[in-house]
Structure formats: structure tokens, C-alpha cells
Design a protein around this motif. Sequence first.
Motif, mmCIF file in Angstrom:
data_model
loop_
_atom_site.group_PDB
_atom_site.id
_atom_site.type_symbol
_atom_site.label_atom_id
_atom_site.label_comp_id
_atom_site.label_asym_id
_atom_site.label_seq_id
_atom_site.Cartn_x
_atom_site.Cartn_y
_atom_site.Cartn_z
ATOM 1 N N LEU A 1 0.833 -1.206 0.000
ATOM 2 C CA LEU A 1 0.000 0.000 0.000
ATOM 3 C C LEU A 1 0.866 1.254 0.000
ATOM 4 C CD1 LEU A 1 -2.944 1.061 0.176
ATOM 5 C CD2 LEU A 1 -2.603 1.217 2.637
ATOM 6 N N ARG A 2 1.896 1.291 0.885
ATOM 7 C CA ARG A 2 2.780 2.460 0.922
ATOM 8 C C ARG A 2 3.501 2.629 -0.410
ATOM 9 N NH1 ARG A 2 0.970 5.244 5.246
ATOM 10 N NH2 ARG A 2 1.436 4.270 7.261
ATOM 11 N N SER A 3 3.925 1.514 -0.990
ATOM 12 C CA SER A 3 4.642 1.588 -2.267
ATOM 13 C C SER A 3 3.753 2.135 -3.379
ATOM 14 C CB SER A 3 5.168 0.202 -2.651
ATOM 15 O OG SER A 3 6.088 -0.272 -1.691
ATOM 16 N N SER A 4 2.500 1.706 -3.406
ATOM 17 C CA SER A 4 1.589 2.215 -4.433
ATOM 18 C C SER A 4 1.347 3.710 -4.250
ATOM 19 C CB SER A 4 0.262 1.445 -4.378
ATOM 20 O OG SER A 4 -0.425 1.686 -3.158
ATOM 21 N N GLN A 5 1.209 4.154 -3.002
ATOM 22 C CA GLN A 5 1.003 5.583 -2.755
ATOM 23 C C GLN A 5 2.217 6.408 -3.201
ATOM 24 O OE1 GLN A 5 0.211 5.226 1.459
ATOM 25 N NE2 GLN A 5 -2.006 5.503 1.174
ATOM 26 N N GLU A 6 3.423 5.916 -2.842
ATOM 27 C CA GLU A 6 4.626 6.665 -3.201
ATOM 28 C C GLU A 6 4.859 6.651 -4.706
ATOM 29 O OE1 GLU A 6 7.934 9.042 -2.704
ATOM 30 O OE2 GLU A 6 6.334 8.520 -1.291
ATOM 31 N N ALA A 7 4.616 5.497 -5.346
ATOM 32 C CA ALA A 7 4.811 5.399 -6.789
ATOM 33 C C ALA A 7 3.860 6.343 -7.526
ATOM 34 C CB ALA A 7 4.603 3.963 -7.250
ATOM 35 N N LEU A 8 2.609 6.403 -7.097
ATOM 36 C CA LEU A 8 1.647 7.321 -7.738
ATOM 37 C C LEU A 8 2.019 8.779 -7.489
ATOM 38 C CD1 LEU A 8 -1.674 5.417 -6.952
ATOM 39 C CD2 LEU A 8 -0.595 5.686 -9.198
ATOM 40 N N ALA A 9 2.528 9.058 -6.278
ATOM 41 C CA ALA A 9 2.971 10.427 -5.990
ATOM 42 C C ALA A 9 4.128 10.825 -6.905
ATOM 43 C CB ALA A 9 3.393 10.542 -4.527
ATOM 44 N N ASN A 10 5.035 9.892 -7.151
ATOM 45 C CA ASN A 10 6.158 10.179 -8.057
ATOM 46 C C ASN A 10 5.683 10.405 -9.484
ATOM 47 O OD1 ASN A 10 8.202 10.079 -6.125
ATOM 48 N ND2 ASN A 10 8.338 7.842 -6.270
ATOM 49 N N VAL A 11 4.692 9.622 -9.911
ATOM 50 C CA VAL A 11 4.138 9.813 -11.252
ATOM 51 C C VAL A 11 3.558 11.218 -11.384
ATOM 52 C CG1 VAL A 11 2.315 9.082 -12.834
ATOM 53 C CG2 VAL A 11 3.664 7.361 -11.623
ATOM 54 N N ARG A 12 2.853 11.648 -10.376
ATOM 55 C CA ARG A 12 2.235 12.980 -10.427
ATOM 56 C C ARG A 12 3.290 14.084 -10.454
ATOM 57 N NH1 ARG A 12 -2.267 15.208 -6.044
ATOM 58 N NH2 ARG A 12 -2.741 17.169 -7.123
ATOM 59 N N LYS A 13 4.379 13.885 -9.692
ATOM 60 C CA LYS A 13 5.409 14.922 -9.598
ATOM 61 C C LYS A 13 6.276 14.983 -10.862
ATOM 62 C CE LYS A 13 5.970 14.552 -4.562
ATOM 63 N NZ LYS A 13 6.895 14.138 -3.480
ATOM 64 N N HIS A 14 6.635 13.820 -11.419
ATOM 65 C CA HIS A 14 7.714 13.800 -12.396
ATOM 66 C C HIS A 14 7.331 13.271 -13.783
ATOM 67 C CE1 HIS A 14 10.294 14.515 -8.925
ATOM 68 N NE2 HIS A 14 9.794 13.428 -8.341
ATOM 69 N N ALA A 15 6.332 12.406 -13.883
ATOM 70 C CA ALA A 15 6.172 11.633 -15.117
ATOM 71 C C ALA A 15 5.477 12.379 -16.240
ATOM 72 C CB ALA A 15 5.408 10.342 -14.822
ATOM 73 N N GLN A 16 4.603 13.371 -15.912
ATOM 74 C CA GLN A 16 3.784 14.043 -16.927
ATOM 75 C C GLN A 16 2.991 13.014 -17.751
ATOM 76 O OE1 GLN A 16 6.268 16.644 -19.274
ATOM 77 N NE2 GLN A 16 7.162 17.649 -17.475
ATOM 78 N N ALA A 17 2.412 12.042 -17.053
ATOM 79 C CA ALA A 17 1.696 10.944 -17.716
ATOM 80 C C ALA A 17 0.239 11.317 -17.937
ATOM 81 C CB ALA A 17 1.780 9.677 -16.875
ATOM 82 N N THR A 18 -0.378 10.647 -18.923
ATOM 83 C CA THR A 18 -1.816 10.820 -19.177
ATOM 84 C C THR A 18 -2.628 9.618 -18.698
ATOM 85 O OG1 THR A 18 -1.556 9.880 -21.398
ATOM 86 C CG2 THR A 18 -1.391 12.290 -21.174
ATOM 87 N N THR A 19 -1.994 8.454 -18.587
ATOM 88 C CA THR A 19 -2.677 7.253 -18.084
ATOM 89 C C THR A 19 -1.714 6.471 -17.187
ATOM 90 O OG1 THR A 19 -2.025 5.901 -19.991
ATOM 91 C CG2 THR A 19 -4.160 7.014 -20.105
ATOM 92 N N VAL A 20 -2.311 5.825 -16.193
ATOM 93 C CA VAL A 20 -1.553 4.976 -15.267
ATOM 94 C C VAL A 20 -2.330 3.683 -15.070
ATOM 95 C CG1 VAL A 20 -0.659 4.716 -12.917
ATOM 96 C CG2 VAL A 20 -0.501 6.917 -14.066
ATOM 97 N N CYS A 21 -1.610 2.581 -15.020
ATOM 98 C CA CYS A 21 -2.244 1.280 -14.755
ATOM 99 C C CYS A 21 -1.552 0.632 -13.561
ATOM 100 C CB CYS A 21 -2.143 0.373 -15.983
ATOM 101 S SG CYS A 21 -2.924 -1.245 -15.730
ATOM 102 N N VAL A 22 -2.350 0.298 -12.528
ATOM 103 C CA VAL A 22 -1.839 -0.395 -11.335
ATOM 104 C C VAL A 22 -2.412 -1.805 -11.356
ATOM 105 C CG1 VAL A 22 -1.728 -0.417 -8.816
ATOM 106 C CG2 VAL A 22 -1.717 1.775 -10.055
ATOM 107 N N THR A 23 -1.526 -2.801 -11.303
ATOM 108 C CA THR A 23 -1.948 -4.198 -11.378
ATOM 109 C C THR A 23 -1.459 -4.947 -10.152
ATOM 110 O OG1 THR A 23 -1.777 -4.123 -13.788
ATOM 111 C CG2 THR A 23 -1.931 -6.293 -12.764
ATOM 112 N N LEU A 24 -2.378 -5.666 -9.510
ATOM 113 C CA LEU A 24 -2.041 -6.529 -8.368
ATOM 114 C C LEU A 24 -2.226 -7.968 -8.829
ATOM 115 C CD1 LEU A 24 -1.310 -6.588 -5.313
ATOM 116 C CD2 LEU A 24 -3.774 -6.700 -4.854
ATOM 117 N N SER A 25 -1.128 -8.737 -8.850
ATOM 118 C CA SER A 25 -1.158 -10.090 -9.409
ATOM 119 C C SER A 25 -0.806 -11.114 -8.326
ATOM 120 C CB SER A 25 -0.176 -10.216 -10.573
ATOM 121 O OG SER A 25 -0.423 -9.240 -11.558
ATOM 122 N N TYR A 26 -1.622 -12.175 -8.258
ATOM 123 C CA TYR A 26 -1.345 -13.305 -7.367
ATOM 124 C C TYR A 26 -0.880 -14.467 -8.243
ATOM 125 C CZ TYR A 26 -3.940 -10.675 -3.830
ATOM 126 O OH TYR A 26 -4.367 -9.733 -2.954
#
Length: 553
Positions: free
Chosen positions: A457-482
Motif C-alpha cells: 500500500l505504501r509503495s503504491s502511494q509513493e509510486a503514484l505520488a512520483n508519477v504525479r510529480k515527475h512523469a507528466q503521464a496521461t494514463t496509469v495502470c496499477v496491477t495486483l497479481s497473485y
Amino acid sequence: MSIMTQETAVSTSTTSSTSHRLKTWLAELRDVRWAWVIFPGLAVGIINIIIVGTVISIYASILSVEFQSPEATADAVAEGAALIATYLSPPVQFLTAIWVAYMVCKRQGTAVSWYGLLIGSVSGLGAALQVASFAGIPREILLDATLFTFFPVPMLAGWLGARRSQKALAGQERLYRASQAISHAHTPLAIVNAIGTHLATANVNQIGLWEILLQGAGGRPTAVSLLAAWTAKQNESWRPGLQLTADTTGSLSRLSPENSLQIKAIDLPATEKQSWEALGARSALLIPLVTPSGSWVGLLTVTSSASSGLSRSNERDFVTIAAQVALVLDNLRLVVQAQETAVLRERQRLAREIHDTLAQGFTSIVMHLEAAEQALPTDEQITLRHLDQARSIARDSLAQARRVVDDLRPELLESTPFDQAIARVVEQWSAHSGVEAEFKVTGEIRPLHPQVEVTLLRSSQEALANVRKHAQATTVCVTLSYLGDTVILDVEDDGKGLTPAASRPDGLTSGGFGLVAMRERVTQLGGELFVESEPGEGTTLSISLPLENGAAS
């Protein structure tokens, strides 16, 4: 025309239903194990011979004492034996057939009706052979229709035994289902609902689970409070918090840990009678909930609208299940105590952590700022030195505060399943950032260790925060795989990607739970963290954690 069509449809439906029942009945006949028919059926006749023979022997022994001449004794014994065989043998045969059919049907559990009827038939055949042998009837007569007169009564006995076994098996099934439901219950309400759903009969009104507030002599409860109740019909009187005391409900003082107590309102004093009738009960069964160690953890009550009370079989079922209820209730109490203890310990740990780190850090900052303020008018170098030291301590304190926060379990995970918690994080981030985000789960969802959940959970929050700060992305996909014994979190964006200078482990963040902290936490749990990126082609962060090793950690 429509009436004829309806009649034809009803006739077809009835024929189909009858055909289905016949096929089912014949299928059960094929499953019959004939050894469990023939030998028990013959055993009925043998038991009958033994019992009747024993009675005749006792009768003969008594007559041998009373009569002096052997001839008189023999005549009297012969006459008495004929009477005993005539009047005692049929009821003994009948009752024995019921008992044998009941035991066999209960053991087999399937094709119960067939076993009962067939055992009765075999015992009837055995009875015919016994009569023919003792009466000297020629064997040819056995082939006559007279033989079939020996079948109806034994078959009825076998059927009665089968019916009794069906009721016993149904009772065992109800107890089993209630036990399974109680074992999965996590609240008092779930416990009483499990009991009511599976064990309550038509005359049961309410089932209550009570907490003991006060105890008197011998541990007997003098005051109890209702934890939860199951009601057949809505009854506003049965609400959690309802209290009964020994002053108004004297039956409480008659309870003992070893025995249940069944009471009838009509036999009670006027005060207690009114107390129970106000709760809609004309009779009640009070069952003490006692653990194997002898600890009295509660009270189970079953009330009925019938003044005659519960049947013995119903009472036995409730008393049987009460032993498990006592254990589950005691476990729930221990869980609550453990949770309260854990909360207290966590508060104490945080207090020590704040005192030893943050409080001391803030004190040092204040001291350096005051020293800088005093030196400001006269000595610029001393002022700058104190400010630098205050700034350094403030940064250390901020890092320590973040470590304390990282060790806490997020509130979101306390109230939401893990996969839904990640989905909510992604949804909220998308709403705040304006970037389109998608969350997917692949594989069969499995329970995760709390440390694994917090890390992902912490990793997903930090990764999304980094995308917002630096990536200038238009789409993001988060996948949780078992995948087997591994859980994988992927965060993929279509942004500008990383430059070689920014591809260092700590290149995406200026602090907080950055890539360095992510990697440390993941490594502690036996996992791996990868970052794949090319300039202009987006970035993918992937974290994989082993379920077993993560749980062990």
C-alpha cells in the motif's frame, strides 16, 4: 381449450414427479449392501429366540420347584411355553426389529427406507421359519400364501426404525451445520443467528446470549446483560443491553455450572412470571456457558411460547452446542482483550518513540533558534552555525517522524480488504491528479501478512505520488497479481520516462517513502523491486513479495 391444456400440464408434471421419485428409489435399492440386510434381519430372529427362550427357562425353573412330579412339571412347562411363545414372541420380535433397523440405518446413512423395509422382510421370513420349525408345519405350506402374513408387521417395524434413524440423522446434520457456522462466527450476534437458523424449532421464540455482570455465591450470576439475540418474530424487548437480575429473575440463583435449567412461567412466582412473560416467554431453557477449565463465561437462554417447554431432544441439542458456544465466546473475549492490550502497548511505544526522538529533537531546535536569536545582532557566524544545526536536527526529526508513521498500519487497511484499499488509493489519486488511472487484479486473491499489505500500500502511494510529480503521464495502470506463492504490484505510466541521472534508486523522490525506503522494506520481506524505463516511453515499477517468506517475516 386452455383448461384442457392446464389439466394436461398438471398431469404431465405429476407423472414426471412420480417417475423421478421411482428412479431415485430404485437407484437407492442398487446401493443397498445386502450383508447389512440379511445378517441384521436374521439377528432379529436370533435375539427373539434368546429372549423368549430365557423367559421360558426361568419359567420352567420356577415350576420345577413348585411341582413334585416330572410329568406335571413337563405338562405345565409345555403349556406355559406355548403361551409365552404366542404372546411374548410377537412384541419382542417387533421391538427388536425396530431397534436393529434403527441402528443399521443410522450407521449406513443412505437408502434408509430400503434398509428398514428389507430388514423387516428378512426378520419376517425368519419368524415364519421359526413358527414352522417349532409347530412342525410341513415345508410345502411355507410356499403357500400363508407365508406372506408374516411380512406386514416386521416390515412396519423396520420402517419405524428407519424413520427414527432419519430423525436422528437429521438432528446430527443440524448440529453439524450449527457447529460449522458457530466456528466461523466472530460476533455474539453471528453465534445466536447460527444457533437460531439451524436448531430453532417452531415453538422457539428467542435465543439470547448473555454476559455475566455480577456473580454471587458459588459463582452463580446475579445480574446478566444481553449481548445478542435471535428472534423468530420481531420483539423490541430483546435488545442488546437488556438486563436481568436475581431480584426479579430468581431462576438465576438456581443455576449451577454443571446443569441446565428448564423453567415454566406457570410454576414461577408472580414477579418472575411477569418478567418472563414481558419477554414473550411461557417457558425457558437456561444453559450456563462454562469452559473446560471451569470458567463461567456467559449464559445461553432459549425461550418458547409453549408452556410445556422444549422437548428432550431439543434441549439435548441446545445443551450440546452450548459447550462450543462457551469456547467461542471465551475466544472472542480473549481476542478483544488482546486487541485492547495491543492498542495500549502501541500507544506506550509511540509515547516512548516521540519522547526519545521527536520531543528531544524539537527541544534542541528551540535551543539553537534561541541561541541564534541572541547572537544575531553581534555575531553572524555563530548565528549561522546555530541555524545550520537547527536545520540538520529538523531534517533528522522529520526522517524519524516518517519512520514512525511507516511502522503504523494505515487506517484504510483496518476497515477495507487489501485489494479494495489499493483500488481506493488509485481512485482517489486519479480524482486529485486528473490523470486517468486503472486498477486490475489478476489471479486468485489470497490473504496476505499485514506487513506485506502495508508495504504494498505504501509503495503504491509513493509510486503514484512520483508519477504525479515527475512523469507528466496521461494514463496509469496499477496491477495486483497473485501468482502461486508470490504477489506482485506493478505501477505503469505512459509519461516521459527516466533520464539516466534519475534512474538511481533514490532518483524519483526527494524524501519520504522513496525508492530507497521501498527497496529496504521489500528486501526485509524477502522480495524484489525493479524499475524499467526509457526516455519518452514511460516507467514501470514492479514489486514482488513471496507470500510464505513475507508471512514468516
